[in-house]
Design an enzyme around this catalytic site. Structure first.
Site, PDB file in Angstrom:
ATOM      1  N   ASP A  27      60.867  -6.173 -21.194  1.00 44.49           N
ATOM      2  CA  ASP A  27      62.112  -6.447 -21.927  1.00 44.49           C
ATOM      3  C   ASP A  27      63.056  -7.297 -21.077  1.00 44.49           C
ATOM      4  O   ASP A  27      63.092  -7.161 -19.852  1.00 44.49           O
ATOM      5  CB  ASP A  27      62.773  -5.106 -22.289  1.00 44.49           C
ATOM      6  CG  ASP A  27      63.811  -5.259 -23.386  1.00 44.49           C
ATOM      7  OD1 ASP A  27      63.947  -6.364 -23.954  1.00 44.49           O
ATOM      8  OD2 ASP A  27      64.508  -4.268 -23.687  1.00 44.49           O
ATOM      9  N   HIS A  44      60.897 -16.544 -22.629  1.00 43.36           N
ATOM     10  CA  HIS A  44      59.575 -16.011 -22.952  1.00 43.36           C
ATOM     11  C   HIS A  44      58.492 -16.663 -22.076  1.00 43.36           C
ATOM     12  O   HIS A  44      57.540 -16.017 -21.659  1.00 43.36           O
ATOM     13  CB  HIS A  44      59.258 -16.219 -24.433  1.00 43.36           C
ATOM     14  CG  HIS A  44      60.135 -15.414 -25.350  1.00 43.36           C
ATOM     15  ND1 HIS A  44      60.416 -14.081 -25.125  1.00 43.36           N
ATOM     16  CD2 HIS A  44      60.819 -15.742 -26.485  1.00 43.36           C
ATOM     17  CE1 HIS A  44      61.204 -13.621 -26.088  1.00 43.36           C
ATOM     18  NE2 HIS A  44      61.479 -14.618 -26.913  1.00 43.36           N
ATOM     19  N   SER A  72      55.848  -6.329 -30.858  1.00 43.82           N
ATOM     20  CA  SER A  72      55.864  -5.112 -31.674  1.00 43.82           C
ATOM     21  C   SER A  72      55.764  -5.466 -33.157  1.00 43.82           C
ATOM     22  O   SER A  72      56.032  -6.612 -33.556  1.00 43.82           O
ATOM     23  CB  SER A  72      57.155  -4.320 -31.421  1.00 43.82           C
ATOM     24  OG  SER A  72      58.240  -4.947 -32.076  1.00 43.82           O
ATOM     25  N   LEU A 138      39.995  -3.563 -13.733  1.00 46.15           N
ATOM     26  CA  LEU A 138      41.249  -3.217 -14.413  1.00 46.15           C
ATOM     27  C   LEU A 138      41.067  -3.396 -15.912  1.00 46.15           C
ATOM     28  O   LEU A 138      40.586  -4.440 -16.365  1.00 46.15           O
ATOM     29  CB  LEU A 138      42.388  -4.133 -13.922  1.00 46.15           C
ATOM     30  CG  LEU A 138      43.711  -4.047 -14.683  1.00 46.15           C
ATOM     31  CD1 LEU A 138      44.374  -2.680 -14.492  1.00 46.15           C
ATOM     32  CD2 LEU A 138      44.673  -5.146 -14.237  1.00 46.15           C
ATOM     33  N   ILE A 202      61.942   4.099 -26.022  1.00 44.40           N
ATOM     34  CA  ILE A 202      60.484   3.976 -26.063  1.00 44.40           C
ATOM     35  C   ILE A 202      60.058   2.958 -27.134  1.00 44.40           C
ATOM     36  O   ILE A 202      58.959   2.406 -27.075  1.00 44.40           O
ATOM     37  CB  ILE A 202      59.843   5.378 -26.254  1.00 44.40           C
ATOM     38  CG1 ILE A 202      58.380   5.410 -25.825  1.00 44.40           C
ATOM     39  CG2 ILE A 202      60.020   5.915 -27.641  1.00 44.40           C
ATOM     40  CD1 ILE A 202      58.188   5.668 -24.370  1.00 44.40           C
TER      41      ILE A 202
HETATM   42  C1  FPP Z   1      61.375  -8.838 -24.716  1.00 44.78           C
HETATM   43  O1  FPP Z   1      62.367  -9.742 -24.438  1.00 44.78           O
HETATM   44  C2  FPP Z   1      60.061  -9.437 -24.702  1.00 44.78           C
HETATM   45  C3  FPP Z   1      59.320  -9.743 -25.812  1.00 44.78           C
HETATM   46  C4  FPP Z   1      59.761  -9.518 -27.196  1.00 44.78           C
HETATM   47  C5  FPP Z   1      58.006 -10.322 -25.750  1.00 44.78           C
HETATM   48  C6  FPP Z   1      57.207 -10.178 -24.501  1.00 44.78           C
HETATM   49  C7  FPP Z   1      56.457 -11.404 -24.351  1.00 44.78           C
HETATM   50  C8  FPP Z   1      56.150 -11.981 -23.194  1.00 44.78           C
HETATM   51  C9  FPP Z   1      56.430 -11.384 -21.893  1.00 44.78           C
HETATM   52  C10 FPP Z   1      55.544 -13.331 -23.163  1.00 44.78           C
HETATM   53  C11 FPP Z   1      54.176 -13.504 -23.638  1.00 44.78           C
HETATM   54  C12 FPP Z   1      53.220 -12.400 -23.521  1.00 44.78           C
HETATM   55  C13 FPP Z   1      51.959 -12.515 -23.055  1.00 44.78           C
HETATM   56  C14 FPP Z   1      50.994 -11.380 -23.171  1.00 44.78           C
HETATM   57  C15 FPP Z   1      51.530 -13.734 -22.393  1.00 44.78           C
HETATM   58  P1  FPP Z   1      63.553  -9.910 -25.490  1.00 44.78           P
HETATM   59  O2  FPP Z   1      63.351 -11.214 -26.168  1.00 44.78           O
HETATM   60  O3  FPP Z   1      63.611  -8.728 -26.388  1.00 44.78           O
HETATM   61  O4  FPP Z   1      64.773  -9.965 -24.503  1.00 44.78           O
HETATM   62  P2  FPP Z   1      66.274  -9.540 -24.784  1.00 44.78           P
HETATM   63  O5  FPP Z   1      66.258  -8.068 -25.142  1.00 44.78           O
HETATM   64  O6  FPP Z   1      66.937  -9.808 -23.478  1.00 44.78           O
HETATM   65  O7  FPP Z   1      66.755 -10.410 -25.902  1.00 44.78           O
END
Ligand code: FPP
Length: 249
Positions: A27, A44, A72, A138, A202
């Protein structure tokens, strides 16, 4: 209870073991980007780099199972361009990381509703799973279009169908049967769940499997996550006294 879901009772914390299975709610990509005045897409992208580092760190730190919450079932509600950026990044990761994953002995599996993605992405997932299927160092689960409630609901529906068809006795449906109908059937439950960015929720991640997981919340934003943060989280886990409902001592 199946061997996979049976918790190992360790009372008194005399010999704190390292976690076998670590789950991460990644996050803070958006806040990382906002703090720099750059588009969320760059957050991202930096998050994907952090994902690469985390997989390597988990292998080096002796973790056997790593489950990453990448997208999600609720993330579909984000603006279309952000969903496009995220799915594009994940598709790129699946295509270009496979060699590196094989080199590191990583077996990749995707959990979640893969049918929610286009056929190209689904093919990429299948290719990556097949190419890494022989690896054992892993086990990496990437949760995509994943929601814990949806997973449990589907398991209940599948068991109900089998009961209605006379294949199983409804009275024989126990915790082990339910666990065996989840996407994580046969996998150990997570010992440690980490969430970055300071949020303490969670968020529908591994709801069933996390029943006895230790939760560690770290303030670091996901794009800044490095091996030292995973080391800290594991050290914190090892300080915890896990009783699984039993009494200490
Ligand atoms: C939360 O940050 C993160 C996500 C919704 C996506 C997670 C994705 C990645 C780490 C990149 C790609 C994944 C892979 C497997 C290569 P947010 O956008 O909710 O952040 P914020 O809460 O600060 O807005």
């Amino acid at each position: 209870m199946s061997a996979a879901t049976q918790p190992i009772l360790r009372t008194g914390n005399t010999s704190p073991a390292a976690p076998v299975h670590v789950g991460i709610i990644m996050d803070g990509n958006g806040r990382w980007a906002a703090a720099r005045g750059v588009p969320r897409a760059l957050g991202h992208k930096a998050g994907a780099e952090a994902t690469r580092r985390a997989v390597q760190a988990a292998g080096e730190q002796g973790v056997s199972w790593l489950t990453l919450f990448a997208f999600s079932s609720e993330n579909w509600r984000r603006p279309a361009d952000e969903v496009r950026d995220l799915t594009g990044l994940m598709r790129h990761y699946l295509r270009h990381e496979v060699d590196q994953l094989v080199e590191q002995g990583v077996r990749l599996r995707v959990i979640g509703d893969r049918t929610a993605f286009g056929s190209g992405m689904q093919a990429e997932i299948e290719r990556a799973e097949a190419a890494t299927a022989g690896n054992t160092r892993l086990n990496l689960n990437v949760a995509l279009s994943y929601g814990g409630r949806a997973e449990i609901t589907k398991a209940a529906r599948d068991l109900a169908r089998r009961a209605a068809a006379g294949e199983i006795d409804p009275d024989a449906i126990d915790e082990s049967a339910l666990a065996g109908a989840l996407e994580t059937a046969g996998m150990p439950d997570p010992d440690l769940i980490i969430r970055t960015s300071g949020e303490q929720r969670i968020s529908n991640f591994l709801l069933w499997q996390a029943a006895y997981a230790e939760l560690v919340f770290q303030p670091v934003l996901w794009p800044d996550y490095g091996p030292e943060h995973m080391r800290e989280a594991i050290a914190e886990f090892r300080r915890r006294d896990r009783r699984f409902g039993a009494r200490a001592g």
